[in-house]
Design a protein around this motif. Structure first.
Motif: not given
Length: 207
Positions: A33-41, A133-139
């Motif tokens: 994964p690429t890092s996601v900034s706290p602002y974007t989160l 710290k982000g999102f995951i997807y559930l199906t």
């Protein structure tokens, strides 16, 4: 010293077996994964919370709302974040039956249908889960009569692979008469629909 017994040597468990035991998609394991900034989160968290209250907000209205909260964001960034999160404004649209290029769209078969026994109709969908710290997807795949969740998979990428993995697991348990989904690219893909047709399952799709 010669009388001491040697400790048994255990062979490592293969990666694919570890993934099976942990119910983890292998593509998730190898993904860097690429890092996601706290602002974007923080933006994604706000968008998620507001969308829950006003699911009819598209990216333009969501942009206006964020600006009122003091966030100087442009429409393109909000649109991109909403697309990553897999959320779209809910409102009546025209020409829902027009298929995406290269994808076969099947008719909706459940209108007026009395679902009266297990394995009559299965349904599936994808949702996202907000993490620290982000999102995951559930199906998940569910039997509509019993409301039993037959199988589910998670992934950090919204691809077709983890949907196929969920379908494969479900088909080891039973075979439905009808399989219903939306018109998302994961479910209209040749790989997914072929798996259903190979098992003589009727395909139903709604908008």
């Amino acid at each position: 010293m010669s009388g001491l017994k040697k400790s048994p040597v255990f062979s490592p468990i293969p990666i694919y077996k570890q993934c099976e035991l942990a119910v983890l998609n292998r593509s998730t394991l190898y993904y860097k994964p690429t890092s996601v900034s706290p602002y974007t989160l923080s933006l994604m968290k706000l968008i998620d919370e507001q969308y829950t209250k006003t699911p009819f907000y598209g990216s333009p209205r969501m942009t206006i709302w964020l600006k009122k909260q003091g966030y100087n964001v442009n429409h393109k960034r909000v649109e991109r974040l909403m697309r990553i999160m897999g959320i779209y404004a809910l409102y009546p649209k025209r020409d829902l039956s027009i298929p995406d290029k290269g994808h076969m769209i099947y008719p909706y078969l459940l209108k007026g249908l009395s679902i009266d026994h297990p394995n009559h109709v299965w349904a599936t969908d994808i949702t996202f889960i907000r993490m620290r710290k982000g999102f995951i997807y559930l199906t998940a795949i569910m039997d509509w009569f019993s409301r039993y969740v037959i199988s589910w998979k998670i992934s950090i990428t919204i691809d077709t692979r983890f949907c196929l993995d969920a379908l494969s697991s479900a088909l080891q348990i039973g075979i439905p008469d009808i399989f219903n989904s939306d018109q998302g690219s994961q479910f209209t893909s040749i790989e997914f629909t072929s798996r259903l047709l190979d098992n003589n399952i009727r395909i139903s799709m709604d908008g």
